[in-house]
Write an enzyme that holds these catalytic residues in place. Structure first.
Site, PDB file in Angstrom:
ATOM      1  N   ARG A  26       0.847  -1.099   0.049  1.00  0.00           N
ATOM      2  CA  ARG A  26       0.085  -0.029   0.122  1.00  0.00           C
ATOM      3  C   ARG A  26       0.751   1.247   0.087  1.00  0.00           C
ATOM      4  NH1 ARG A  26      -4.397   0.189   4.505  1.00  0.00           N
ATOM      5  NH2 ARG A  26      -2.817   0.915   5.836  1.00  0.00           N
ATOM      6  N   LYS A  73      -2.699   6.560   1.465  1.00  0.00           N
ATOM      7  CA  LYS A  73      -2.307   7.060   2.942  1.00  0.00           C
ATOM      8  C   LYS A  73      -1.498   8.002   2.823  1.00  0.00           C
ATOM      9  CE  LYS A  73      -2.889   4.386   7.297  1.00  0.00           C
ATOM     10  NZ  LYS A  73      -4.137   4.594   7.533  1.00  0.00           N
ATOM     11  N   GLU A 128     -16.272   6.509   4.125  1.00  0.00           N
ATOM     12  CA  GLU A 128     -15.707   5.994   5.249  1.00  0.00           C
ATOM     13  C   GLU A 128     -15.861   7.285   6.271  1.00  0.00           C
ATOM     14  OE1 GLU A 128     -11.400   5.104   5.138  1.00  0.00           O
ATOM     15  OE2 GLU A 128     -11.290   6.176   3.455  1.00  0.00           O
TER      16      GLU A 128
END
Ligand SMILES: *Cc1c(COP(=O)(O)O)cnc(C)c1O
Length: 341
Positions: A82, A184, A220
């Site tokens: 990720r 992220k 989210e």
């Protein structure tokens, strides 16, 4: 070597400096060999790309002690992958996967006395991150970078029992339709700070963000993915290319299918349908899954029938199974547990 003298049951979620951290620097098109160092301070140009243009990405995972006394971390390969995706999106060099895993292992190993004991509920939170370090005044990617991994012990997420939280539908967006919601990056958090402070001021614990294009679909919260349970025990979790692919959520989906035999739907979830769900949880490394009891939509309360006052039965089962896998009471799927010691 002896465990540090820390009151493991009573530490919160704050930064506590440990002995060692891993550092590797990128210059002239290559990463150096990397090293463990003691210095927790970083000295960079006042004009570093990270300081001016927020060119930085990060990861978060936990190391912990299992019942039989091993120290392990959970699926660090997925954090490595990720972070490579995050770096690519911000025009940063990728830190190789195998080196990422080794850096995490080494950081935990050299701070082993900070790994909380089994049963304390506390864990060692590991934070790999990377930033553009050289001076950049015209807008362009940096040419030099630092990759760093530090760790800090953190307390149990649910101290004194679990109480389902109340969240609100947020009028701010966390991500743009073709933006950076799926990586992220610190920048996604900078812009969520006002929304979360505002939510707290109004008595809500989290924000439910809707899709920025139509504001009809559930995305989210600022730092966790949603998982819902239907009346007939089906798991439903939102699919969108502007949410962060949570490793915890992906693991819970596998647990639901392969361990609990539940049906799982990963699909767009319209806000209008959430009143049909009977349980709701937030998935992320810190809490694994934490229950949401109520969503406040501009004054209108939507309560989850099986999870208002306490954690609902399906979310409890999911949580117990995944934490059982993590702690070594339940056999883990191949490759999920990375042993440090
Ligand atoms: C880190 C993060 C999560 C949770 O991901 P995990 O891999 O499960 O810890 C969810 N949403 C956002 C926006 C995040 O940054």
């Amino acid at each position: 070597m002896a465990k540090k003298d820390i009151d493991w049951g009573n530490i919160g979620f704050g930064y506590m400096k440990t002995d060692k951290r891993y550092v590797s620097n990128y210059k002239d098109g290559a990463w150096d060999s990397g090293a463990m160092i003691s210095d927790d301070q970083i000295t960079i140009s006042e004009c570093a790309c990270v300081l001016q243009y927020a060119q930085t990405v990060f990861e978060g995972l936990k190391a912990y002690t299992t019942e039989d006394g091993r120290v392990v971390c959970f699926r660090p390969d997925l954090n490595a992958e990720r972070m490579m995706d995050s770096a690519a999106r911000l025009e940063m060099p990728q830190f190789p996967k195998e080196r990422f895993i080794e850096a995490v292992v080494q950081t935990v190993r050299e701070n082993i006395d900070y790994v909380p004991p089994y049963g304390s509920g506390a864990t060692l939170y590991v934070r790999p991150f990377m930033f553009g370090s050289n001076a950049v005044i015209g807008v362009k990617p940096a040419e030099e970078y630092q990759f760093r991994v530090f760790c800090t012990p953190v307390g149990p997420y649910f101290k004194g029992g679990v109480k389902p939280i109340t969240i609100r539908v947020c009028d701010f967006d966390r991500a743009a339709p073709h933006g950076t919601g799926h990586i992220k990056a610190g920048l996604n958090y900078a812009m969520s700070l006002h929304a979360i402070v505002d939510a707290h001021n109004k008595g809500f614990e989290e924000n439910m963000y809707l899709d920025p294009a139509t504001r009809t679909k559930v995305e989210e919260t600022g730092g966790a993915n949603f998982l819902f349970v239907t009346k007939d025990n089906k798991i439903v979790t939102p699919k969108s290319n502007s949410i962060l692919p949570s490793i915890t959520r992906r693991s819970l989906v596998s647990v639901a299918k392969d361990y609990l035999g539940l049906e799982v739907e990963e699909r767009e979830v319209f806000f209008d349908e959430i009143s049909d769900f009977v349980e709701c949880g937030l998935c992320g490394t810190a809490a694994v899954i934490s229950p949401v009891g109520c969503v406040n939509d501009h004054g209108r309360e939507i309560k989850f029938a099986n999870g208002c006052d306490e954690m609902g039965p399906i979310i409890t089962k999911l949580r117990e199974t995944l934490t059982g896998i993590q702690m070594g009471h339940i056999e883990a799927p191949e490759g999920w547990i990375k042993e440090i010691k």
